[in-house]
Design an enzyme around this catalytic site. Structure first.
Site, PDB file in Angstrom:
ATOM      1  N   LYS A 126      43.979  -1.666 -31.788  1.00 32.63           N
ATOM      2  CA  LYS A 126      45.053  -1.117 -30.950  1.00 32.63           C
ATOM      3  C   LYS A 126      46.400  -1.730 -31.306  1.00 32.63           C
ATOM      4  O   LYS A 126      47.429  -1.079 -31.174  1.00 32.63           O
ATOM      5  CB  LYS A 126      44.746  -1.322 -29.465  1.00 32.63           C
ATOM      6  CG  LYS A 126      43.667  -0.376 -28.971  1.00 32.63           C
ATOM      7  CD  LYS A 126      43.793  -0.098 -27.492  1.00 32.63           C
ATOM      8  CE  LYS A 126      42.821   0.978 -27.060  1.00 32.63           C
ATOM      9  NZ  LYS A 126      42.787   1.196 -25.627  1.00 32.63           N
ATOM     10  N   LYS A 208      35.972   6.565 -34.244  1.00 32.45           N
ATOM     11  CA  LYS A 208      35.432   6.930 -32.930  1.00 32.45           C
ATOM     12  C   LYS A 208      36.207   8.114 -32.346  1.00 32.45           C
ATOM     13  O   LYS A 208      37.420   8.202 -32.536  1.00 32.45           O
ATOM     14  CB  LYS A 208      35.563   5.664 -32.063  1.00 32.45           C
ATOM     15  CG  LYS A 208      35.556   5.851 -30.598  1.00 32.45           C
ATOM     16  CD  LYS A 208      35.736   4.524 -29.870  1.00 32.45           C
ATOM     17  CE  LYS A 208      37.030   4.516 -29.078  1.00 32.45           C
ATOM     18  NZ  LYS A 208      37.109   3.582 -27.993  1.00 32.45           N
ATOM     19  N   LYS A 211      40.147   9.763 -26.651  1.00 33.16           N
ATOM     20  CA  LYS A 211      41.016  10.630 -25.843  1.00 33.16           C
ATOM     21  C   LYS A 211      42.483  10.396 -26.168  1.00 33.16           C
ATOM     22  O   LYS A 211      43.330  11.211 -25.836  1.00 33.16           O
ATOM     23  CB  LYS A 211      40.758  10.444 -24.340  1.00 33.16           C
ATOM     24  CG  LYS A 211      40.805   9.016 -23.818  1.00 33.16           C
ATOM     25  CD  LYS A 211      40.541   8.962 -22.329  1.00 33.16           C
ATOM     26  CE  LYS A 211      39.658   7.875 -21.780  1.00 33.16           C
ATOM     27  NZ  LYS A 211      39.611   6.556 -22.331  1.00 33.16           N
TER      28      LYS A 211
HETATM   29  P1  TYM Z   1      37.190   3.847 -22.440  1.00 34.51           P
HETATM   30  O1  TYM Z   1      38.045   4.419 -21.385  1.00 34.51           O
HETATM   31  O2  TYM Z   1      37.720   3.739 -23.825  1.00 34.51           O
HETATM   32  O3  TYM Z   1      35.815   4.635 -22.515  1.00 34.51           O
HETATM   33  C1  TYM Z   1      35.003   4.806 -21.367  1.00 34.51           C
HETATM   34  C2  TYM Z   1      33.548   4.776 -21.724  1.00 34.51           C
HETATM   35  O4  TYM Z   1      33.282   5.782 -22.709  1.00 34.51           O
HETATM   36  C3  TYM Z   1      32.672   5.177 -23.844  1.00 34.51           C
HETATM   37  N1  TYM Z   1      33.191   5.859 -25.036  1.00 34.51           N
HETATM   38  C4  TYM Z   1      32.423   6.350 -25.990  1.00 34.51           C
HETATM   39  N2  TYM Z   1      31.083   6.384 -26.137  1.00 34.51           N
HETATM   40  C5  TYM Z   1      30.594   7.000 -27.228  1.00 34.51           C
HETATM   41  N3  TYM Z   1      31.394   7.554 -28.182  1.00 34.51           N
HETATM   42  C6  TYM Z   1      32.747   7.532 -28.068  1.00 34.51           C
HETATM   43  N4  TYM Z   1      33.515   8.105 -28.994  1.00 34.51           N
HETATM   44  C7  TYM Z   1      33.313   6.908 -26.931  1.00 34.51           C
HETATM   45  N5  TYM Z   1      34.586   6.726 -26.504  1.00 34.51           N
HETATM   46  C8  TYM Z   1      34.479   6.074 -25.349  1.00 34.51           C
HETATM   47  C9  TYM Z   1      33.115   3.716 -23.828  1.00 34.51           C
HETATM   48  O5  TYM Z   1      32.224   2.893 -24.532  1.00 34.51           O
HETATM   49  C10 TYM Z   1      33.115   3.430 -22.345  1.00 34.51           C
HETATM   50  O6  TYM Z   1      31.817   3.110 -21.905  1.00 34.51           O
HETATM   51  N6  TYM Z   1      37.322  -1.058 -21.590  1.00 34.51           N
HETATM   52  C11 TYM Z   1      36.697   0.168 -21.209  1.00 34.51           C
HETATM   53  C12 TYM Z   1      36.851   0.500 -19.747  1.00 34.51           C
HETATM   54  C13 TYM Z   1      36.453  -0.596 -18.826  1.00 34.51           C
HETATM   55  C14 TYM Z   1      35.125  -0.962 -18.485  1.00 34.51           C
HETATM   56  C15 TYM Z   1      35.257  -2.044 -17.568  1.00 34.51           C
HETATM   57  C16 TYM Z   1      33.869  -0.488 -18.871  1.00 34.51           C
HETATM   58  C17 TYM Z   1      37.295  -1.409 -18.141  1.00 34.51           C
HETATM   59  N7  TYM Z   1      36.575  -2.288 -17.396  1.00 34.51           N
HETATM   60  C18 TYM Z   1      34.132  -2.664 -17.035  1.00 34.51           C
HETATM   61  C19 TYM Z   1      32.762  -1.125 -18.323  1.00 34.51           C
HETATM   62  C20 TYM Z   1      32.890  -2.191 -17.429  1.00 34.51           C
HETATM   63  C21 TYM Z   1      37.317   1.297 -22.021  1.00 34.51           C
HETATM   64  O7  TYM Z   1      38.373   1.193 -22.582  1.00 34.51           O
HETATM   65  O8  TYM Z   1      36.621   2.443 -21.961  1.00 34.51           O
END
Ligand code: TYM
Length: 344
Positions: A126, A208, A211
């Site tokens: 990032k 990956k 969004k």
């Molecule tokens: P974020 O918002 O990037 O994504 C949310 C969830 O979706 C999964 N994910 C994916 N899984 C498979 N293939 C992909 N291309 C893909 N893109 C996203 C992510 O692994 C995630 O599970 N840091 C986290 C959010 C967060 C969080 C937490 C998660 C904040 N605090 C506590 C669990 C527990 C994040 O940026 O997710």
């Protein structure tokens, strides 16, 4: 005290394991979020005590347009419910509504090493992508994520593969804190789905699906139209081979097989047999169809829910009450352990 809080206390006799997870409202949620995380969350609701959060504090580590952030927060909550998260069973809330997340994050930050945060691959990625805004929040992001998880005595964290390193750091921070201040936190485990752990970009299948990708052709949004989904999958980048096989170097096809498998439950061998002798065109059309079909009920339910602001706000409020109650208990314990003076 809301009814949900009472339920949480009544469950004390036979405690179910606790789950926490979240998605950033930094855009319209994608197929990656759905298959890697939310679809899995839905199946866990009966067997676990689940907290599902819209993590807006995390989202501002990258510059957001304020009006869009507000809109995406409400949309993400509507999508959780449209995907099958039942607010009567699970606690659904918005992170900034529970101040204990930011408060615990400070204490945990004082128990996290600079070197540990420097090793986080998401920070490296990032900070390259947003070179004009490498802010301190982007660097300490995993500490806030550890606070999210540790505040609730979380046992399991269902996430996609890209979040594994962050969950491991949360485990290390919990272990270190427990070692210094005596047993305080449950040490959480990451929890992955078999397929769909990582869904890749349709335009560059080595990256990956995200969004925040500026190219909308690279991702399937959970709520786009059926035709858009089918069209995007049809134009997904593949290779010059013709056989539908899961193999090294066939990143595009591997990705589509993983998507097909997630929706149909079929294994890779079965998919290879099904498309034996058929070309990529036929396979892509089939992937587009199952994907559009699989998302149809979510799309319809979302369209209905997103208009019902009063209901969504009621869910947010009730969720924040329940989460705050649980979070405060942990935070008081932590404050006591680190030696903060309290007055009754
Ligand atoms: P974020 O918002 O990037 O994504 C949310 C969830 O979706 C999964 N994910 C994916 N899984 C498979 N293939 C992909 N291309 C893909 N893109 C996203 C992510 O692994 C995630 O599970 N840091 C986290 C959010 C967060 C969080 C937490 C998660 C904040 N605090 C506590 C669990 C527990 C994040 O940026 O997710």
């Amino acid at each position: 005290m809301s009814e949900q809080i009472v339920n949480v206390q009544e469950n004390k006799e036979e405690p179910k394991k606790r789950i926490f997870s979240g998605v950033q409202p930094s855009g319209v949620l994608t197929l990656g979020n759905y298959l890697g995380a939310i679809k899995n969350w839905v199946t866990l609701q009966d067997d676990y005590e689940c907290l599902y959060c819209v993590v807006d504090l995390h989202a501002i580590t990258v510059r957001q347009v304020p009006a869009d952030l507000r809109k995406h927060t409400q949309e993400a909550l509507a999508l959780y419910i449209a995907c099958g998260i039942d607010p009567e069973k699970s606690c659904v809330f918005v992170q900034s509504h529970v101040p204990a997340h930011a408060e615990l994050s400070w204490v945990l930050g004082c128990n996290t090493m600079f070197g540990e945060l420097s090793r986080m691959t998401q920070f490296k990625d990032k900070s390259q992508k947003h070179a004009d805004n490498v802010n301190a929040g982007l660097f300490t992001y995993p500490v806030l994520m550890a606070a999210d998880i540790l505040l609730y005595g979380t046992d399991l964290v269902p996430v996609g593969a890209d979040q594994k390193q962050h969950v491991e750091l949360a485990r290390d921070i919990a272990g270190r804190f427990n070692g210094v201040y005596s047993d305080t936190f449950t040490v959480p485990e990451p929890f992955f789905v078999k397929t769909g752990m990582k869904i890749y970009s349709l335009t560059d299948p080595t990256k990956k699906m995200s969004k925040s990708d500026p190219n909308p052709k690279s991702y399937v949004s959970i709520i786009e139209t059926r035709d858009e989904t089918i069209k995007k999958i049809k134009s997904a980048v593949t290779d010059s081979d013709t056989a539908v096989r899961y193999a090294q170097g066939k990143d595009g096809i591997n990705n589509l097989m993983s998507i097909y498998s997630s929706f149909t439950g079929k294994g890779y061998d079965e998919i290879e047999r099904e498309f034996d002798g058929k070309g990529y065109g036929e396979f892509k059309a089939a992937v587009g169809e199952v994907c559009a079909d699989g998302l149809e009920s979510v799309r319809n339910e979302y369209a209905r829910l997103v208009k019902d602001k009063a209901y969504l706000e009621e869910v947010m409020k009730k969720g924040a009450d329940t989460a705050s109650y649980l979070a405060r208990k942990t935070l008081s314990k932590v404050y006591r352990k680190v030696g903060f003076y309290s007055v009754k």
